[in-house]
Write a protein that holds these residues in place. Structure first.
Motif, PDB file in Angstrom:
ATOM      1  N   UNK A 181     -18.066 -37.071 -31.684  1.00  0.00           N
ATOM      2  CA  UNK A 181     -19.234 -37.680 -31.059  1.00  0.00           C
ATOM      3  C   UNK A 181     -19.492 -39.072 -31.615  1.00  0.00           C
ATOM      4  N   UNK A 182     -20.141 -39.902 -30.822  1.00  0.00           N
ATOM      5  CA  UNK A 182     -20.553 -41.238 -31.250  1.00  0.00           C
ATOM      6  C   UNK A 182     -21.972 -41.235 -31.797  1.00  0.00           C
ATOM      7  N   UNK A 183     -22.641 -40.076 -31.710  1.00  0.00           N
ATOM      8  CA  UNK A 183     -24.003 -39.960 -32.214  1.00  0.00           C
ATOM      9  C   UNK A 183     -23.991 -40.047 -33.741  1.00  0.00           C
ATOM     10  N   UNK A 184     -24.771 -40.975 -34.289  1.00  0.00           N
ATOM     11  CA  UNK A 184     -24.745 -41.234 -35.724  1.00  0.00           C
ATOM     12  C   UNK A 184     -25.236 -40.043 -36.528  1.00  0.00           C
ATOM     13  N   UNK A 185     -26.215 -39.301 -35.984  1.00  0.00           N
ATOM     14  CA  UNK A 185     -26.741 -38.139 -36.698  1.00  0.00           C
ATOM     15  C   UNK A 185     -25.698 -37.027 -36.780  1.00  0.00           C
ATOM     16  N   UNK A 186     -25.023 -36.783 -35.661  1.00  0.00           N
ATOM     17  CA  UNK A 186     -23.988 -35.755 -35.643  1.00  0.00           C
ATOM     18  C   UNK A 186     -22.821 -36.138 -36.544  1.00  0.00           C
ATOM     19  N   UNK A 187     -22.449 -37.413 -36.505  1.00  0.00           N
ATOM     20  CA  UNK A 187     -21.340 -37.869 -37.350  1.00  0.00           C
ATOM     21  C   UNK A 187     -21.676 -37.722 -38.828  1.00  0.00           C
ATOM     22  N   UNK A 188     -22.917 -38.065 -39.191  1.00  0.00           N
ATOM     23  CA  UNK A 188     -23.346 -37.942 -40.584  1.00  0.00           C
ATOM     24  C   UNK A 188     -23.371 -36.480 -41.009  1.00  0.00           C
ATOM     25  N   UNK A 189     -23.913 -35.629 -40.137  1.00  0.00           N
ATOM     26  CA  UNK A 189     -24.005 -34.201 -40.449  1.00  0.00           C
ATOM     27  C   UNK A 189     -22.629 -33.569 -40.608  1.00  0.00           C
ATOM     28  N   UNK A 190     -21.640 -34.069 -39.860  1.00  0.00           N
ATOM     29  CA  UNK A 190     -20.296 -33.492 -39.927  1.00  0.00           C
ATOM     30  C   UNK A 190     -19.663 -33.686 -41.301  1.00  0.00           C
ATOM     31  N   UNK A 191     -20.161 -34.668 -42.079  1.00  0.00           N
ATOM     32  CA  UNK A 191     -19.600 -34.934 -43.405  1.00  0.00           C
ATOM     33  C   UNK A 191     -19.972 -33.862 -44.420  1.00  0.00           C
ATOM     34  N   UNK A 192     -20.996 -33.062 -44.131  1.00  0.00           N
ATOM     35  CA  UNK A 192     -21.350 -31.985 -45.058  1.00  0.00           C
ATOM     36  C   UNK A 192     -20.788 -30.647 -44.581  1.00  0.00           C
ATOM     37  N   UNK A 193     -19.974 -30.677 -43.540  1.00  0.00           N
ATOM     38  CA  UNK A 193     -19.238 -29.496 -43.084  1.00  0.00           C
ATOM     39  C   UNK A 193     -17.760 -29.721 -43.387  1.00  0.00           C
ATOM     40  N   UNK A 194     -16.967 -28.664 -43.438  1.00  0.00           N
ATOM     41  CA  UNK A 194     -15.534 -28.865 -43.710  1.00  0.00           C
ATOM     42  C   UNK A 194     -14.765 -29.441 -42.539  1.00  0.00           C
ATOM     43  N   UNK A 195     -15.370 -29.464 -41.357  1.00  0.00           N
ATOM     44  CA  UNK A 195     -14.634 -29.832 -40.146  1.00  0.00           C
ATOM     45  C   UNK A 195     -14.248 -31.306 -40.121  1.00  0.00           C
ATOM     46  N   UNK A 196     -15.090 -32.164 -40.671  1.00  0.00           N
ATOM     47  CA  UNK A 196     -14.745 -33.583 -40.735  1.00  0.00           C
ATOM     48  C   UNK A 196     -13.446 -33.768 -41.521  1.00  0.00           C
ATOM     49  N   UNK A 197     -13.322 -33.080 -42.637  1.00  0.00           N
ATOM     50  CA  UNK A 197     -12.176 -33.252 -43.536  1.00  0.00           C
ATOM     51  C   UNK A 197     -10.926 -32.558 -42.999  1.00  0.00           C
ATOM     52  N   UNK A 198     -11.120 -31.467 -42.263  1.00  0.00           N
ATOM     53  CA  UNK A 198      -9.974 -30.712 -41.755  1.00  0.00           C
ATOM     54  C   UNK A 198      -9.459 -31.225 -40.419  1.00  0.00           C
ATOM     55  N   UNK A 199     -10.124 -32.203 -39.838  1.00  0.00           N
ATOM     56  CA  UNK A 199      -9.650 -32.775 -38.582  1.00  0.00           C
ATOM     57  C   UNK A 199      -9.103 -34.194 -38.769  1.00  0.00           C
ATOM     58  N   UNK A 200      -8.968 -34.608 -40.045  1.00  0.00           N
ATOM     59  CA  UNK A 200      -8.367 -35.912 -40.325  1.00  0.00           C
ATOM     60  C   UNK A 200      -6.850 -35.788 -40.325  1.00  0.00           C
ATOM     61  N   UNK A 201      -6.181 -36.847 -39.905  1.00  0.00           N
ATOM     62  CA  UNK A 201      -4.719 -36.836 -39.877  1.00  0.00           C
ATOM     63  C   UNK A 201      -4.137 -36.722 -41.279  1.00  0.00           C
ATOM     64  N   UNK A 202      -4.808 -37.348 -42.243  1.00  0.00           N
ATOM     65  CA  UNK A 202      -4.391 -37.266 -43.642  1.00  0.00           C
ATOM     66  C   UNK A 202      -4.916 -35.948 -44.221  1.00  0.00           C
ATOM     67  N   UNK A 203      -4.026 -34.993 -44.460  1.00  0.00           N
ATOM     68  CA  UNK A 203      -4.454 -33.661 -44.902  1.00  0.00           C
ATOM     69  C   UNK A 203      -5.017 -33.645 -46.322  1.00  0.00           C
ATOM     70  N   UNK A 204      -4.838 -34.720 -47.079  1.00  0.00           N
ATOM     71  CA  UNK A 204      -5.383 -34.755 -48.442  1.00  0.00           C
ATOM     72  C   UNK A 204      -6.908 -34.724 -48.437  1.00  0.00           C
ATOM     73  N   UNK A 205      -7.514 -35.087 -47.299  1.00  0.00           N
ATOM     74  CA  UNK A 205      -8.972 -35.035 -47.177  1.00  0.00           C
ATOM     75  C   UNK A 205      -9.489 -33.607 -47.365  1.00  0.00           C
ATOM     76  N   UNK A 206      -8.674 -32.627 -47.006  1.00  0.00           N
ATOM     77  CA  UNK A 206      -9.133 -31.234 -47.070  1.00  0.00           C
ATOM     78  C   UNK A 206      -9.487 -30.805 -48.487  1.00  0.00           C
ATOM     79  N   UNK A 207      -8.888 -31.441 -49.485  1.00  0.00           N
ATOM     80  CA  UNK A 207      -9.133 -31.029 -50.864  1.00  0.00           C
ATOM     81  C   UNK A 207     -10.515 -31.455 -51.356  1.00  0.00           C
ATOM     82  N   UNK A 208     -11.148 -32.406 -50.668  1.00  0.00           N
ATOM     83  CA  UNK A 208     -12.519 -32.795 -51.012  1.00  0.00           C
ATOM     84  C   UNK A 208     -13.498 -31.658 -50.753  1.00  0.00           C
ATOM     85  N   UNK A 209     -13.138 -30.773 -49.843  1.00  0.00           N
ATOM     86  CA  UNK A 209     -14.019 -29.654 -49.489  1.00  0.00           C
ATOM     87  C   UNK A 209     -14.230 -28.728 -50.675  1.00  0.00           C
ATOM     88  N   UNK A 210     -13.314 -28.733 -51.640  1.00  0.00           N
ATOM     89  CA  UNK A 210     -13.425 -27.857 -52.809  1.00  0.00           C
ATOM     90  C   UNK A 210     -14.686 -28.139 -53.624  1.00  0.00           C
TER      91      UNK A 210
END
Length: 229
Positions: A181-210
């Protein structure tokens, strides 16, 4: 602490639910892998990796993982509070160790489930994908930590069961929606869920979820210290 850990682990494995979970993960992983194999390299753009079996597992967990965890462990803390058995435990061991022991027990249960399911897939995939296994464990640990926190804040198991199911349905929708989404609130909220990190092309982002389950666990311990048993 380890006694509580193994008790929690054995309690989860006593029921038929553990076998059902393993079979679901195994069956759906194969099914999703067959579907994704038709899209080839396109699945890379979703951060799911180049192997269809690993992608199948992560796709299943992204969608159904929260429901698996909350349905099995929604009352992991408040059931002890509701039945007052935690008073007995608290005389033998500190509250911190009770929480940490239970967390390790639930996490160990899911590690065994995921490991078993992936080993069953090996004859089809011809390989064991360790990085994807670690990513799956980290993803599941996020919802284990969140479930512990909710179960500590809300003392009625019936409420946490309903709330857990609601969160398990709503969070994947909002989390994935927020990443596109382009909605700033939704984009910001997605950063506190694992989905932002698990949908990045760079899989190293997933380790931040730990870091998230650690935060959830610390909050759970802090609240437990303040509770009257």
């Amino acid at each position: 602490m380890f006694t509580i850990c193994f008790r929690e682990f054995k309690d989860l494995f006593k029921s038929i639910r553990s076998i059902i979970v393993i079979l679901i993960i195994f069956g759906v992983t194969l099914g999703v892998a067959k579907i994704l194999s038709q899209f080839g390299d396109q699945i890379k753009s979703f951060g799911l990796g180049s192997n269809v079996y690993a992608a199948g597992l992560l796709t299943l967990l992204l969608i159904a993982g929260p429901l698996f965890v909350t349905s099995l462990s929604h009352n992991v803390i408040n059931q002890e509070l509701h039945s007052r058995t935690i008073r007995f435990l608290a005389t033998k061991i500190s509250r911190d160790k009770i929480v940490f022991g239970k967390f390790l027990g639930v996490l160990l249960f899911w590690i065994v489930c995921l490991l078993t399911a992936l080993l069953l897939v090996v004859p089809f995939s011809k390989a064991f994908y360790f990085p994807e296994f670690v990513q799956a464990v980290i993803y599941i640990s996020y919802f284990i930590g969140m479930t512990f926190l909710i179960s500590t804040i809300i003392t009625k198991p019936s409420i946490t069961m309903f709330l857990g199911i609601a969160i398990a349905i709503i969070m994947p929708v909002l989390g994935i929606w927020g990443t596109i989404s382009e909605n700033i609130l939704l984009k910001t909220a997605s950063h506190i869920t694992p989905y932002f990190y698990y949908t990045q092309e760079n899989t190293s982002y997933t380790y931040f979820v730990a870091f998230f389950p650690v935060i959830f666990l610390l909050l759970t311990i802090f609240i437990m210290r303040k509770k009257e048993l």
